[in-house]
Design a protein around this motif. Structure first.
Motif, mmCIF file in Angstrom:
data_model
loop_
_atom_site.group_PDB
_atom_site.id
_atom_site.type_symbol
_atom_site.label_atom_id
_atom_site.label_comp_id
_atom_site.label_asym_id
_atom_site.label_seq_id
_atom_site.Cartn_x
_atom_site.Cartn_y
_atom_site.Cartn_z
ATOM 1 N N ASP A 1 4.443 14.043 6.489
ATOM 2 C CA ASP A 1 5.683 13.575 5.887
ATOM 3 C C ASP A 1 5.531 12.102 5.543
ATOM 4 O O ASP A 1 4.741 11.392 6.169
ATOM 5 N N SER A 2 6.286 11.655 4.556
ATOM 6 C CA SER A 2 6.285 10.228 4.241
ATOM 7 C C SER A 2 7.629 9.833 3.659
ATOM 8 O O SER A 2 8.310 10.641 3.041
ATOM 9 N N ASP A 3 7.982 8.587 3.889
ATOM 10 C CA ASP A 3 9.211 8.019 3.350
ATOM 11 C C ASP A 3 8.843 6.677 2.734
ATOM 12 O O ASP A 3 8.646 5.697 3.450
ATOM 13 N N ASN B 1 8.713 2.960 4.129
ATOM 14 C CA ASN B 1 7.276 2.674 4.282
ATOM 15 C C ASN B 1 6.719 3.256 5.582
ATOM 16 O O ASN B 1 6.058 2.576 6.362
ATOM 17 N N ILE B 2 6.980 4.538 5.787
ATOM 18 C CA ILE B 2 6.480 5.240 6.973
ATOM 19 C C ILE B 2 5.796 6.521 6.520
ATOM 20 O O ILE B 2 6.289 7.223 5.635
ATOM 21 N N VAL B 3 4.670 6.822 7.138
ATOM 22 C CA VAL B 3 3.970 8.073 6.866
ATOM 23 C C VAL B 3 3.585 8.702 8.206
ATOM 24 O O VAL B 3 3.196 8.007 9.141
ATOM 25 N N ILE B 4 3.746 10.031 8.292
ATOM 26 C CA ILE B 4 3.333 10.771 9.479
ATOM 27 C C ILE B 4 2.095 11.568 9.102
ATOM 28 O O ILE B 4 2.098 12.301 8.109
ATOM 29 N N LEU B 5 1.047 11.382 9.887
ATOM 30 C CA LEU B 5 -0.241 12.003 9.592
ATOM 31 C C LEU B 5 -0.671 12.935 10.721
ATOM 32 O O LEU B 5 -0.454 12.628 11.895
ATOM 33 N N LYS B 6 -1.288 14.052 10.346
ATOM 34 C CA LYS B 6 -1.969 14.894 11.333
ATOM 35 C C LYS B 6 -3.430 14.482 11.271
ATOM 36 O O LYS B 6 -4.067 14.549 10.214
ATOM 37 N N VAL B 7 -3.958 14.019 12.405
ATOM 38 C CA VAL B 7 -5.307 13.461 12.452
ATOM 39 C C VAL B 7 -6.174 14.315 13.371
ATOM 40 O O VAL B 7 -5.756 14.659 14.482
ATOM 41 N N ILE C 1 0.847 -1.203 0.000
ATOM 42 C CA ILE C 1 0.000 0.000 0.000
ATOM 43 C C ILE C 1 0.880 1.249 0.000
ATOM 44 O O ILE C 1 2.047 1.203 0.359
ATOM 45 N N THR C 2 0.273 2.362 -0.398
ATOM 46 C CA THR C 2 0.991 3.633 -0.459
ATOM 47 C C THR C 2 0.621 4.502 0.743
ATOM 48 O O THR C 2 -0.328 4.195 1.474
ATOM 49 N N ALA C 3 1.343 5.587 0.896
ATOM 50 C CA ALA C 3 1.056 6.534 1.983
ATOM 51 C C ALA C 3 -0.356 7.106 1.840
ATOM 52 O O ALA C 3 -1.065 7.313 2.828
ATOM 53 N N SER C 4 -0.766 7.345 0.631
ATOM 54 C CA SER C 4 -2.108 7.879 0.388
ATOM 55 C C SER C 4 -3.197 6.879 0.805
ATOM 56 O O SER C 4 -4.226 7.248 1.363
ATOM 57 N N GLU C 5 -2.950 5.589 0.562
ATOM 58 C CA GLU C 5 -3.915 4.570 0.983
ATOM 59 C C GLU C 5 -3.941 4.435 2.504
ATOM 60 O O GLU C 5 -5.006 4.221 3.087
ATOM 61 N N VAL C 6 -2.795 4.602 3.153
ATOM 62 C CA VAL C 6 -2.753 4.590 4.616
ATOM 63 C C VAL C 6 -3.629 5.716 5.152
ATOM 64 O O VAL C 6 -4.435 5.524 6.063
ATOM 65 N N ALA C 7 -3.487 6.907 4.581
ATOM 66 C CA ALA C 7 -4.304 8.054 4.999
ATOM 67 C C ALA C 7 -5.791 7.759 4.804
ATOM 68 O O ALA C 7 -6.613 8.109 5.651
#
Length: 101
Positions: free
Chosen positions: A49-51, A55-61, A27-33
């Motif tokens: 941010d994402s790498d 395979n890490i994504v930082i989200l503001k929720v 999966i991609t960072a966008s799919e994680v979001a």
């Protein structure tokens, strides 16, 4: 007691915080979001941010809830990890959780 009276007694607050999610290559960072956005109470998810190499994504929720913010973010952490098989790790920055007025 009517439901209208019950709804008037409950107050909802909006909280925001940072969540770091580790995911698989499938999966991609966008799919994680998108998966996080589908969780109960979540109103908005923004990628900070994402790498893709790690395979890490930082989200503001942002979450709308009648419960305390840290409790709800811990539930989000458990639910996301449990319900989405392609997510390997979820970390919540407790210090980043704040109530939005």
């Amino acid at each position: 007691m009517k439901i209208k009276n019950l709804l008037n007694e409950v107050t909802f607050d909006l909280y925001q915080g940072l969540v770091r999610v580790g995911h698989t290559d499938e999966i991609t960072a966008s799919e994680v979001a998108d998966f996080v956005r589908a969780m109960p109470g979540v109103t908005r998810v923004s990628a900070v941010d994402s790498d893709e190499d790690l395979n890490i994504v930082i989200l503001k929720v942002k979450i709308l809830t009648a419960k305390p913010g840290p409790v709800v973010f811990e539930k989000l952490k458990k639910d996301t990890f449990k319900l989405v098989p392609n997510i390997k790790k979820v970390e919540v920055s407790i210090k980043s959780i704040e109530k939005i007025e």
